[in-house]
Motif scaffolding. Structure first.
Motif, mmCIF file in Angstrom:
data_model
loop_
_atom_site.group_PDB
_atom_site.id
_atom_site.type_symbol
_atom_site.label_atom_id
_atom_site.label_comp_id
_atom_site.label_asym_id
_atom_site.label_seq_id
_atom_site.Cartn_x
_atom_site.Cartn_y
_atom_site.Cartn_z
ATOM 1 N N ALA A 124 77.440 71.808 62.774
ATOM 2 C CA ALA A 124 78.607 71.161 62.151
ATOM 3 C C ALA A 124 79.802 72.104 62.088
ATOM 4 O O ALA A 124 80.951 71.670 62.086
ATOM 5 C CB ALA A 124 78.264 70.681 60.755
ATOM 6 N N GLN A 125 79.533 73.425 62.056
ATOM 7 C CA GLN A 125 80.647 74.378 61.991
ATOM 8 C C GLN A 125 81.345 74.491 63.338
ATOM 9 O O GLN A 125 82.501 74.865 63.411
ATOM 10 C CB GLN A 125 80.131 75.760 61.572
ATOM 11 C CG GLN A 125 79.647 75.811 60.145
ATOM 12 C CD GLN A 125 78.962 77.121 59.833
ATOM 13 O OE1 GLN A 125 78.184 77.649 60.619
ATOM 14 N NE2 GLN A 125 79.275 77.673 58.682
ATOM 15 N N CYS A 129 85.889 69.255 61.694
ATOM 16 C CA CYS A 129 85.372 68.833 60.393
ATOM 17 C C CYS A 129 86.244 67.716 59.813
ATOM 18 O O CYS A 129 87.337 67.450 60.303
ATOM 19 C CB CYS A 129 85.345 70.024 59.450
ATOM 20 S SG CYS A 129 86.869 70.974 59.451
ATOM 21 N N CYS A 136 82.189 61.315 54.302
ATOM 22 C CA CYS A 136 81.259 62.410 54.584
ATOM 23 C C CYS A 136 79.895 62.059 53.992
ATOM 24 O O CYS A 136 79.795 61.203 53.102
ATOM 25 C CB CYS A 136 81.757 63.712 53.972
ATOM 26 S SG CYS A 136 81.979 63.598 52.195
ATOM 27 N N ALA A 137 78.887 62.731 54.508
ATOM 28 C CA ALA A 137 77.541 62.541 53.967
ATOM 29 C C ALA A 137 77.025 63.814 53.324
ATOM 30 O O ALA A 137 76.127 63.777 52.482
ATOM 31 C CB ALA A 137 76.593 62.107 55.070
ATOM 32 N N MET A 141 79.957 68.555 56.554
ATOM 33 C CA MET A 141 80.873 67.719 57.343
ATOM 34 C C MET A 141 82.338 67.962 56.976
ATOM 35 O O MET A 141 83.232 67.597 57.736
ATOM 36 C CB MET A 141 80.554 66.226 57.126
ATOM 37 C CG MET A 141 79.243 65.772 57.746
ATOM 38 S SD MET A 141 78.856 64.072 57.305
ATOM 39 C CE MET A 141 80.032 63.162 58.304
ATOM 40 N N CYS A 143 85.824 70.084 55.967
ATOM 41 C CA CYS A 143 86.497 71.359 56.208
ATOM 42 C C CYS A 143 86.479 72.202 54.933
ATOM 43 O O CYS A 143 86.356 73.427 54.981
ATOM 44 C CB CYS A 143 87.941 71.132 56.637
ATOM 45 S SG CYS A 143 88.078 70.182 58.149
ATOM 46 N N ARG B 80 72.853 57.647 54.941
ATOM 47 C CA ARG B 80 74.195 57.062 54.838
ATOM 48 C C ARG B 80 75.226 58.155 55.107
ATOM 49 O O ARG B 80 75.225 59.191 54.438
ATOM 50 C CB ARG B 80 74.397 56.501 53.436
ATOM 51 C CG ARG B 80 75.655 55.637 53.340
ATOM 52 C CD ARG B 80 75.893 55.187 51.929
ATOM 53 N NE ARG B 80 76.307 56.324 51.106
ATOM 54 C CZ ARG B 80 76.187 56.377 49.776
ATOM 55 N NH1 ARG B 80 75.641 55.399 49.128
ATOM 56 N NH2 ARG B 80 76.602 57.424 49.101
ATOM 57 N N ILE B 81 76.069 57.948 56.107
ATOM 58 C CA ILE B 81 77.052 59.001 56.420
ATOM 59 C C ILE B 81 78.487 58.571 56.114
ATOM 60 O O ILE B 81 79.389 59.403 56.154
ATOM 61 C CB ILE B 81 76.941 59.496 57.890
ATOM 62 C CG1 ILE B 81 77.193 58.349 58.885
ATOM 63 C CG2 ILE B 81 75.612 60.168 58.142
ATOM 64 C CD1 ILE B 81 77.356 58.841 60.320
ATOM 65 N N THR B 93 84.214 58.252 61.461
ATOM 66 C CA THR B 93 83.018 59.030 61.135
ATOM 67 C C THR B 93 81.932 58.807 62.184
ATOM 68 O O THR B 93 81.248 59.742 62.600
ATOM 69 C CB THR B 93 82.486 58.644 59.737
ATOM 70 O OG1 THR B 93 83.517 58.848 58.799
ATOM 71 C CG2 THR B 93 81.274 59.472 59.356
ATOM 72 N N ARG B 100 79.236 64.860 67.811
ATOM 73 C CA ARG B 100 78.606 66.092 67.328
ATOM 74 C C ARG B 100 77.107 66.073 67.628
ATOM 75 O O ARG B 100 76.538 67.069 68.058
ATOM 76 C CB ARG B 100 78.846 66.205 65.818
ATOM 77 C CG ARG B 100 78.455 67.535 65.223
ATOM 78 C CD ARG B 100 78.635 67.506 63.726
ATOM 79 N NE ARG B 100 80.025 67.347 63.340
ATOM 80 C CZ ARG B 100 80.438 67.058 62.107
ATOM 81 N NH1 ARG B 100 79.572 66.874 61.146
ATOM 82 N NH2 ARG B 100 81.716 66.944 61.845
ATOM 83 N N ARG B 129 87.854 76.964 65.927
ATOM 84 C CA ARG B 129 87.416 76.015 64.904
ATOM 85 C C ARG B 129 88.483 74.956 64.659
ATOM 86 O O ARG B 129 89.579 75.032 65.199
ATOM 87 C CB ARG B 129 87.123 76.769 63.588
ATOM 88 C CG ARG B 129 85.999 77.803 63.711
ATOM 89 C CD ARG B 129 84.660 77.131 63.615
ATOM 90 N NE ARG B 129 83.587 78.034 64.001
ATOM 91 C CZ ARG B 129 82.859 78.748 63.171
ATOM 92 N NH1 ARG B 129 83.112 78.706 61.881
ATOM 93 N NH2 ARG B 129 81.875 79.508 63.605
ATOM 94 N N SER B 130 88.162 74.035 63.774
ATOM 95 C CA SER B 130 89.118 73.001 63.374
ATOM 96 C C SER B 130 90.394 73.634 62.845
ATOM 97 O O SER B 130 90.341 74.678 62.170
ATOM 98 C CB SER B 130 88.517 72.151 62.249
ATOM 99 O OG SER B 130 87.745 71.133 62.789
#
Lengths: 157, 276
Positions: A124-125, A129, A136-137, A141, A143, B80-81, B93, B100, B129-130
């Motif tokens: 996930a990293q 994000c 999100c879960a 997830m 940032c 559940r996400i 999502t 991912r 990264r993001s």
């Protein structure tokens, strides 16, 4: 007993050569290391049978040049800090980078040993994000690292 | 999962992407067409029934009542996400999670978190990264004539070639986190089709007003930077290292702090030409 006293490279790591450098992946800790040419050569000589002085002599023979033992001790110090050596039962006296540089001086003919490390990312990293207010879960997830379960949204970031 | 299975599912789809099989099912007819553009680039319909990951989208139904929020709920397998009143956020999502998951689960390819463009027969990669500014830099490169490969993942095969993952670029406008999607063609560029060898990798961070003065980075240090952006390095370390070794054979690595993207982009393309 003698085998345990001398520096020994860990064999349970993955390693690959990239030019003169070596990338080592520690499977136990999920850490990646880049060993520059000097650190890599010294790491390969750590078979548990050689003392730092013997490693210095072997390394000098490889380079066909006289290498100061401080260089080897500095490399061993960095390799030990990166957990790339089997923990010796009797601690070997290594050398800090500052002391080694002082002893070696600036006129060293070889690159000073250098070990650079990174912690391998969680999946996930290593992907984009979610930001504030996005669904999100779990914390990974978001940032911000904060997922509010009741809302199912990221908080901040 | 059994409770979910018992719901009435109106439509569904099984897809295969980079050797990973996933399924999507929805309890309301007519929603699936909105899902299709979000699937990973190059996905194909699969006729297999068994999938590795199943997404279940339960749409909010019935009339709104005062004090009651009707929420759409998305499950990945039985977890559940997402749960949200806005369908577009739930679908976003789904897109993120599916991409991912694909990146993590595939063994056909190695996914690196990076932007990629094609330039004169080689790939230029921007791992990061993001919020590191990958998309901004990729968009600027496209403006200068580069070919679009990806703004999210560099996809590397076993020979070390970089494949396109040309999903629409997610551009954040007005400094907000919300992204607007644009295809490369909408931005006046073309998307790459052929896999390319990597010519240059640029490790950079953004700092307002900074002067772009890149410094060379050794092959080993550069590979370590790529390792730090490898999605599945923890689960596939040996394969990741092997592919990185092949990927960086002829790669020039540079690193630095960039200011505005247009300055850095032009300089990077010039440097790339000079190294050929």
């Amino acid at each position: 007993m003698k085998e345990r006293q001398f520096p020994r490279a860990r064999l349970d790591c993955l390693s690959r050569e990239f030019g003169e450098e070596v990338l080592v992946y520690d499977l136990q800790r999920d850490v990646g290391h880049c060993l520059n040419s000097t650190a890599a050569a010294i790491w390969k000589l750590c078979d548990g049978n050689n003392s730092p002085s013997q490693i210095t002599r072997a390394f000098s023979r490889q380079l066909s040049a006289r290498v100061d033992e401080s260089v080897v001790r500095l490399a061993l110090d960095q390799l030990a800090n990166a957990n790339l050596l089997v923990e010796p039962k009797v601690p070997v006296e290594y050398l800090s980078r500052r002391v080694a540089v002082r002893r070696i001086g600036l006129a060293a003919a070889i690159a000073l040993p250098l070990v650079t490390s990174i912690v391998a990312p969680m999946p996930a990293q290593a992907a984009s994000c979610s930001h504030n207010g996005q669904p999100c879960a779990n914390n990974a997830m978001c940032c911000s690292g904060v997922c509010v379960p009741v809302l199912g949204h990221c908080l901040g970031g | 999962m059994k409770k979910l299975d018992r719901l009435d599912w109106a439509e569904g789809l099984t897809l295969s992407t980079f050797g990973v099989r996933a399924g999507v099912r929805v309890n309301v007819l007519g929603v699936l067409p909105r899902v299709l553009p979000l699937l990973p680039p190059g996905w194909k319909k699969s006729h297999r029934v068994i999938v590795e990951r199943l997404y279940s989208l339960v749409m909010a139904q019935g009339c709104e009542r005062a004090g009651v929020r009707r929420l759409h709920v998305l499950y990945a397998d039985s977890t559940r996400i997402a749960r949200d009143a806005a369908l577009n956020r739930v679908l976003a999502t789904l897109e993120t999670d599916l991409h991912r998951y694909t990146a993590e689960a595939t063994s056909d390819m190695t996914f690196l978190h990076a932007g990629v463009v094609g330039w004169q027969g080689s790939a230029i990669m921007f791992p990061g990264r993001s919020l590191s500014g990958k998309t901004t830099l990729v968009r600027e490169m496209l403006r200068l004539g580069a070919t679009y490969y990806s703004d999210e993942f560099a996809v590397v095969d076993s020979s070390g070639l970089v494949h396109p993952f040309a999903r629409p670029l997610g551009i954040r406008e007005d400094s907000s986190y919300a992204q607007t999607k644009y295809s490369a063609e909408e931005l006046g560029a073309t998307s790459g089709v052929k896999p390319l060898p990597m010519g240059m990798a640029v490790i950079c961070k953004y700092e307002a007003g900074a002067q772009w003065q890149p410094a060379p980075l050794s092959q080993g240090q550069g590979a370590l930077e790529l390792l730090a952006n490898s999605v599945a390095v923890r689960s596939q370390p040996d394969q990741t290292l092997r592919r990185l070794q092949k990927l960086v054979r002829h790669t020039v690595f540079i690193q630095g702090t960039r200011g505005e993207a247009h300055q850095a982009a032009a300089s990077i393309l010039n440097l790339s030409c000079a190294h050929k």
